[in-house]
Write a protein that holds these residues in place. Structure first.
Motif, PDB file in Angstrom:
ATOM      1  N   VAL A   7       0.841  -1.190   0.000  1.00  0.00           N
ATOM      2  CA  VAL A   7       0.000   0.000   0.000  1.00  0.00           C
ATOM      3  C   VAL A   7       0.883   1.250   0.000  1.00  0.00           C
ATOM      4  O   VAL A   7       2.041   1.204   0.395  1.00  0.00           O
ATOM      5  CB  VAL A   7      -0.944   0.052   1.230  1.00  0.00           C
ATOM      6  CG1 VAL A   7      -1.928  -1.096   1.225  1.00  0.00           C
ATOM      7  CG2 VAL A   7      -0.176   0.085   2.531  1.00  0.00           C
ATOM      8  N   LYS A   8       0.298   2.332  -0.436  1.00  0.00           N
ATOM      9  CA  LYS A   8       0.955   3.639  -0.382  1.00  0.00           C
ATOM     10  C   LYS A   8       0.236   4.444   0.691  1.00  0.00           C
ATOM     11  O   LYS A   8      -0.995   4.572   0.652  1.00  0.00           O
ATOM     12  CB  LYS A   8       0.832   4.335  -1.737  1.00  0.00           C
ATOM     13  CG  LYS A   8       1.394   5.727  -1.772  1.00  0.00           C
ATOM     14  CD  LYS A   8       1.187   6.320  -3.162  1.00  0.00           C
ATOM     15  CE  LYS A   8       1.668   7.750  -3.223  1.00  0.00           C
ATOM     16  NZ  LYS A   8       1.392   8.324  -4.548  1.00  0.00           N
ATOM     17  N   ILE A   9       0.956   4.953   1.676  1.00  0.00           N
ATOM     18  CA  ILE A   9       0.359   5.748   2.745  1.00  0.00           C
ATOM     19  C   ILE A   9       0.112   7.158   2.223  1.00  0.00           C
ATOM     20  O   ILE A   9       1.021   7.808   1.702  1.00  0.00           O
ATOM     21  CB  ILE A   9       1.245   5.767   3.999  1.00  0.00           C
ATOM     22  CG1 ILE A   9       1.334   4.344   4.569  1.00  0.00           C
ATOM     23  CG2 ILE A   9       0.705   6.744   5.038  1.00  0.00           C
ATOM     24  CD1 ILE A   9       2.264   4.187   5.748  1.00  0.00           C
ATOM     25  N   GLU A  29      -3.585   3.706  -0.170  1.00  0.00           N
ATOM     26  CA  GLU A  29      -4.011   3.356  -1.526  1.00  0.00           C
ATOM     27  C   GLU A  29      -3.447   1.979  -1.835  1.00  0.00           C
ATOM     28  O   GLU A  29      -2.254   1.734  -1.645  1.00  0.00           O
ATOM     29  CB  GLU A  29      -3.470   4.366  -2.531  1.00  0.00           C
ATOM     30  CG  GLU A  29      -3.825   4.046  -3.963  1.00  0.00           C
ATOM     31  CD  GLU A  29      -3.266   5.050  -4.946  1.00  0.00           C
ATOM     32  OE1 GLU A  29      -3.318   4.775  -6.140  1.00  0.00           O
ATOM     33  OE2 GLU A  29      -2.755   6.113  -4.517  1.00  0.00           O
ATOM     34  N   VAL A  30      -4.306   1.066  -2.270  1.00  0.00           N
ATOM     35  CA  VAL A  30      -3.893  -0.299  -2.588  1.00  0.00           C
ATOM     36  C   VAL A  30      -3.112  -0.295  -3.903  1.00  0.00           C
ATOM     37  O   VAL A  30      -3.536   0.309  -4.880  1.00  0.00           O
ATOM     38  CB  VAL A  30      -5.133  -1.217  -2.700  1.00  0.00           C
ATOM     39  CG1 VAL A  30      -4.744  -2.596  -3.164  1.00  0.00           C
ATOM     40  CG2 VAL A  30      -5.857  -1.287  -1.370  1.00  0.00           C
ATOM     41  N   LEU A  31      -1.976  -0.975  -3.901  1.00  0.00           N
ATOM     42  CA  LEU A  31      -1.160  -1.083  -5.108  1.00  0.00           C
ATOM     43  C   LEU A  31      -1.484  -2.378  -5.852  1.00  0.00           C
ATOM     44  O   LEU A  31      -2.180  -3.244  -5.334  1.00  0.00           O
ATOM     45  CB  LEU A  31       0.321  -1.016  -4.743  1.00  0.00           C
ATOM     46  CG  LEU A  31       0.755   0.261  -3.996  1.00  0.00           C
ATOM     47  CD1 LEU A  31       2.239   0.223  -3.686  1.00  0.00           C
ATOM     48  CD2 LEU A  31       0.411   1.509  -4.792  1.00  0.00           C
ATOM     49  N   LEU A  42      -8.064  -7.358  -5.260  1.00  0.00           N
ATOM     50  CA  LEU A  42      -8.532  -5.998  -5.022  1.00  0.00           C
ATOM     51  C   LEU A  42      -8.069  -5.134  -6.189  1.00  0.00           C
ATOM     52  O   LEU A  42      -6.947  -5.284  -6.671  1.00  0.00           O
ATOM     53  CB  LEU A  42      -7.942  -5.432  -3.726  1.00  0.00           C
ATOM     54  CG  LEU A  42      -8.435  -6.037  -2.422  1.00  0.00           C
ATOM     55  CD1 LEU A  42      -7.633  -5.489  -1.255  1.00  0.00           C
ATOM     56  CD2 LEU A  42      -9.903  -5.743  -2.221  1.00  0.00           C
ATOM     57  N   LYS A  43      -8.913  -4.247  -6.600  1.00  0.00           N
ATOM     58  CA  LYS A  43      -8.587  -3.349  -7.702  1.00  0.00           C
ATOM     59  C   LYS A  43      -7.517  -2.350  -7.250  1.00  0.00           C
ATOM     60  O   LYS A  43      -7.656  -1.721  -6.194  1.00  0.00           O
ATOM     61  CB  LYS A  43      -9.863  -2.617  -8.118  1.00  0.00           C
ATOM     62  CG  LYS A  43      -9.783  -1.882  -9.396  1.00  0.00           C
ATOM     63  CD  LYS A  43     -11.183  -1.376  -9.734  1.00  0.00           C
ATOM     64  CE  LYS A  43     -11.134  -0.433 -10.894  1.00  0.00           C
ATOM     65  NZ  LYS A  43     -12.464   0.110 -11.187  1.00  0.00           N
ATOM     66  N   ALA A  44      -6.458  -2.209  -8.008  1.00  0.00           N
ATOM     67  CA  ALA A  44      -5.409  -1.235  -7.683  1.00  0.00           C
ATOM     68  C   ALA A  44      -6.022   0.159  -7.657  1.00  0.00           C
ATOM     69  O   ALA A  44      -6.899   0.474  -8.457  1.00  0.00           O
ATOM     70  CB  ALA A  44      -4.287  -1.308  -8.707  1.00  0.00           C
ATOM     71  N   GLY A  45      -5.573   0.965  -6.716  1.00  0.00           N
ATOM     72  CA  GLY A  45      -6.044   2.339  -6.618  1.00  0.00           C
ATOM     73  C   GLY A  45      -7.154   2.546  -5.605  1.00  0.00           C
ATOM     74  O   GLY A  45      -7.530   3.683  -5.337  1.00  0.00           O
ATOM     75  N   ILE A  46      -7.678   1.456  -5.008  1.00  0.00           N
ATOM     76  CA  ILE A  46      -8.698   1.608  -3.970  1.00  0.00           C
ATOM     77  C   ILE A  46      -8.080   2.346  -2.787  1.00  0.00           C
ATOM     78  O   ILE A  46      -6.950   2.061  -2.385  1.00  0.00           O
ATOM     79  CB  ILE A  46      -9.248   0.241  -3.521  1.00  0.00           C
ATOM     80  CG1 ILE A  46     -10.051  -0.401  -4.646  1.00  0.00           C
ATOM     81  CG2 ILE A  46     -10.091   0.370  -2.260  1.00  0.00           C
ATOM     82  CD1 ILE A  46     -10.541  -1.795  -4.327  1.00  0.00           C
ATOM     83  N   ILE A  47      -8.821   3.297  -2.244  1.00  0.00           N
ATOM     84  CA  ILE A  47      -8.344   4.085  -1.102  1.00  0.00           C
ATOM     85  C   ILE A  47      -9.239   3.804   0.095  1.00  0.00           C
ATOM     86  O   ILE A  47     -10.462   3.731  -0.033  1.00  0.00           O
ATOM     87  CB  ILE A  47      -8.345   5.587  -1.441  1.00  0.00           C
ATOM     88  CG1 ILE A  47      -7.332   5.870  -2.554  1.00  0.00           C
ATOM     89  CG2 ILE A  47      -8.049   6.428  -0.197  1.00  0.00           C
ATOM     90  CD1 ILE A  47      -7.354   7.289  -3.068  1.00  0.00           C
ATOM     91  N   GLY A  48      -8.607   3.609   1.253  1.00  0.00           N
ATOM     92  CA  GLY A  48      -9.356   3.378   2.478  1.00  0.00           C
ATOM     93  C   GLY A  48      -8.475   3.619   3.694  1.00  0.00           C
ATOM     94  O   GLY A  48      -7.316   4.002   3.565  1.00  0.00           O
ATOM     95  N   TRP A  49      -9.034   3.371   4.872  1.00  0.00           N
ATOM     96  CA  TRP A  49      -8.314   3.576   6.125  1.00  0.00           C
ATOM     97  C   TRP A  49      -7.995   2.240   6.764  1.00  0.00           C
ATOM     98  O   TRP A  49      -8.801   1.315   6.720  1.00  0.00           O
ATOM     99  CB  TRP A  49      -9.162   4.397   7.092  1.00  0.00           C
ATOM    100  CG  TRP A  49      -9.289   5.830   6.674  1.00  0.00           C
ATOM    101  CD1 TRP A  49     -10.225   6.353   5.826  1.00  0.00           C
ATOM    102  CD2 TRP A  49      -8.444   6.907   7.046  1.00  0.00           C
ATOM    103  NE1 TRP A  49     -10.013   7.687   5.664  1.00  0.00           N
ATOM    104  CE2 TRP A  49      -8.922   8.071   6.405  1.00  0.00           C
ATOM    105  CE3 TRP A  49      -7.318   7.025   7.860  1.00  0.00           C
ATOM    106  CZ2 TRP A  49      -8.332   9.312   6.553  1.00  0.00           C
ATOM    107  CZ3 TRP A  49      -6.736   8.255   7.998  1.00  0.00           C
ATOM    108  CH2 TRP A  49      -7.228   9.391   7.362  1.00  0.00           C
ATOM    109  N   CYS A  50      -6.817   2.124   7.362  1.00  0.00           N
ATOM    110  CA  CYS A  50      -6.463   0.943   8.142  1.00  0.00           C
ATOM    111  C   CYS A  50      -5.655   1.383   9.350  1.00  0.00           C
ATOM    112  O   CYS A  50      -5.132   2.500   9.396  1.00  0.00           O
ATOM    113  CB  CYS A  50      -5.728  -0.095   7.306  1.00  0.00           C
ATOM    114  SG  CYS A  50      -4.152   0.387   6.673  1.00  0.00           S
ATOM    115  N   TYR A  51      -5.557   0.504  10.318  1.00  0.00           N
ATOM    116  CA  TYR A  51      -4.849   0.814  11.553  1.00  0.00           C
ATOM    117  C   TYR A  51      -3.361   0.625  11.344  1.00  0.00           C
ATOM    118  O   TYR A  51      -2.910  -0.468  10.978  1.00  0.00           O
ATOM    119  CB  TYR A  51      -5.383  -0.069  12.679  1.00  0.00           C
ATOM    120  CG  TYR A  51      -4.793   0.267  14.022  1.00  0.00           C
ATOM    121  CD1 TYR A  51      -4.968   1.530  14.584  1.00  0.00           C
ATOM    122  CD2 TYR A  51      -4.044  -0.651  14.725  1.00  0.00           C
ATOM    123  CE1 TYR A  51      -4.433   1.850  15.798  1.00  0.00           C
ATOM    124  CE2 TYR A  51      -3.501  -0.354  15.956  1.00  0.00           C
ATOM    125  CZ  TYR A  51      -3.703   0.911  16.488  1.00  0.00           C
ATOM    126  OH  TYR A  51      -3.161   1.239  17.694  1.00  0.00           O
ATOM    127  N   GLY A  52      -2.590   1.677  11.557  1.00  0.00           N
ATOM    128  CA  GLY A  52      -1.149   1.648  11.323  1.00  0.00           C
ATOM    129  C   GLY A  52      -0.403   0.624  12.165  1.00  0.00           C
ATOM    130  O   GLY A  52       0.648   0.133  11.765  1.00  0.00           O
TER     131      GLY A  52
END
Length: 56
Positions: A7-9, A29-31, A42-52
């Motif tokens: 992922v890209k933060i 952002e999912v790579l 998962l489709k590349a480019g999906i953006i969401g939140w996750c726990y660091g």
């Protein structure tokens, strides 16, 4: 996301303690090549939140 997903933060969110780990929520952002927890692509480019605290 499956373990090892790249992922890209994009942004840092609020800090929180979960499972004894204190960390920030992060917008990511999912790579390419990512899969969900069930192994489905998962489709590349999906953006969401996750726990660091769960990211490496």
């Amino acid at each position: 996301m499956q373990k090892g997903t790249k992922v890209k933060i994009l942004k840092l969110g609020k800090s929180e303690t979960i499972d004894g780990i204190t960390s920030n929520w992060v917008q990511v952002e999912v790579l390419a090549g990512a899969k969900d927890k069930d192994g489905n692509a998962l489709k590349a480019g999906i953006i969401g939140w996750c726990y660091g605290g769960y990211l490496e």
